[in-house]
Enzyme design. Structure first.
Site, PDB file in Angstrom:
ATOM      1  N   LEU A 125       0.844  -1.201   0.000  1.00  0.00           N
ATOM      2  CA  LEU A 125       0.000   0.000   0.000  1.00  0.00           C
ATOM      3  C   LEU A 125       0.877   1.248   0.000  1.00  0.00           C
ATOM      4  CD1 LEU A 125      -2.846   1.250   0.256  1.00  0.00           C
ATOM      5  CD2 LEU A 125      -2.560   1.148   2.723  1.00  0.00           C
ATOM      6  N   HIS A 229       7.361   1.670  10.756  1.00  0.00           N
ATOM      7  CA  HIS A 229       7.900   2.886  10.146  1.00  0.00           C
ATOM      8  C   HIS A 229       6.910   4.032  10.315  1.00  0.00           C
ATOM      9  CE1 HIS A 229       9.179   5.637   6.914  1.00  0.00           C
ATOM     10  NE2 HIS A 229      10.336   5.001   6.911  1.00  0.00           N
TER      11      HIS A 229
END
Length: 334
Positions: A125, A229
């Protein structure tokens, strides 16, 4: 209006641009033209039903209907770990007890496992930074579940997602530097590229076979275990809203978390209904997530619609983007 459609070989230039924008550590979007070209060819074969369902890897594009620009990408792999192992580290607790001194120690350790074989994976994504507004990310993410819901038997009963691990602003990976690099002895960027552009034999050859005690890992690498992240935090939040939970598995390269959910308990699918299309100039004031009900030529979008007991009213523009006609059946989710 933005809509979701299948990706194919004609999207190579757009996919390369997205890969370059994605930055370090985005394993499923390597800046490698041959790898991405192969992936788009596989996507076309997957949507076309030209390969076995378990070998399918569907790539979806989000496109701006007004400009024709591709603003993002997402993917669904029907089954991972069948032709080659899909390794992860499982974070376990090893209990040690000495009766002679009456002392117990619990140690956290990383153990190499191959538990995901046959699971369906949602991932890849990524949106252009300037396109991350107006619900585009949510549409792209949730369209993957409607693709699964279109023909559930093509997919596994367990669905997983791997989140990119923590990377420092200078693109350094603390987990790689403190743990994985000790075994693979490659630059992080090179190892990251090889995950998608090779058969992965180097992982099988070099990955650690024995538990790694977390207490022996340097503090920066330890802090990165299971840490997402910064750019992946919104994606993790969306996954959790759908019902995904942390599995205790992490990526062997960057330490990013793996989350899982039972296919039929994914929120978007649990709320989805199949309704007959009615085309009307007044589609209503409520927004719904809509998609087609077949993997081939899959389409999805968010649009105004009026949901009734057995049918749904949509506009002619929405019907055109979905490529459906009056009385066709579509999926509708809140």
């Amino acid at each position: 209006m933005r809509f979701i459609r299948p990706a194919g070989p004609a999207d190579l230039e757009a996919l390369m641009e997205l890969a370059e924008l994605s930055g370090a550590g985005f394993t499923s979007l390597p800046v490698d033209e041959p790898t991405l070209a192969d992936r788009l060819a596989l996507s076309a074969q997957s949507f076309g039903g030209e390969i076995a369902p378990t070998e399918a890897w569907y790539t979806l594009m989000i496109e701006d209907a007004a400009t024709g620009r591709v603003d993002g990408v997402a993917g669904v792999r029907a089954a991972v770990g069948l032709k080659r192992p899909h390794f992860s580290f499982r974070v376990v607790t090893l209990a040690q007890f000495s009766s002679s001194i009456g002392t117990r120690f619990d140690h956290r350790a990383l153990v190499l496992v191959n538990e995901c074989a046959g699971w369906t994976e949602v991932g890849s994504l990524f949106l252009r930074p300037e396109a991350r507004s107006g619900g585009a990310g949510q549409l792209l993410a949730r369209s993957r579940y409607l693709l699964i819901g279109a023909e559930p038997t093509r997919f596994a009963e367990t669905v997983m997602a791997e989140l990119r691990g923590w990377v420092e602003p200078d693109a350094g990976s603390p987990f790689w530097d403190g743990v994985a690099s000790k075994f693979f002895r490659l630059p992080f960027v090179e190892a990251d590229r090889m995950v998608m552009s090779t058969d992965g034999q180097f992982i099988l050859d070099l990955a650690p076979r024995h538990p790694i005690y977390v207490e022996l890992i340097d503090p920066q690498a330890c802090a990165a275990i299971g840490r997402c992240h910064r750019d992946g935090e919104p994606a993790l939040a969306m996954l959790e809203r759908e019902g995904f939970e942390r599995s205790g598995l992490i990526d062997i390269f960057d330490g990013g978390p793996t989350v899982t959910c039972a296919r039929d308990r994914i929120g978007t699918l649990a709320r989805a209904r199949r309704l007959s299309v009615r085309i009307d100039t007044d589609a209503g004031v409520d927004t719904a997530l809509l998609s087609t009900t077949a993997v081939a030529d899959f389409r999805a979008l968010r649009a105004l619609a009026t949901v009734r007991e057995n049918d749904v009213l949509i506009s002619a523009e929405t019907a055109e983007l979905l490529k459906v006609r009056e009385r066709d059946v579509i999926q509708v989710s809140a």
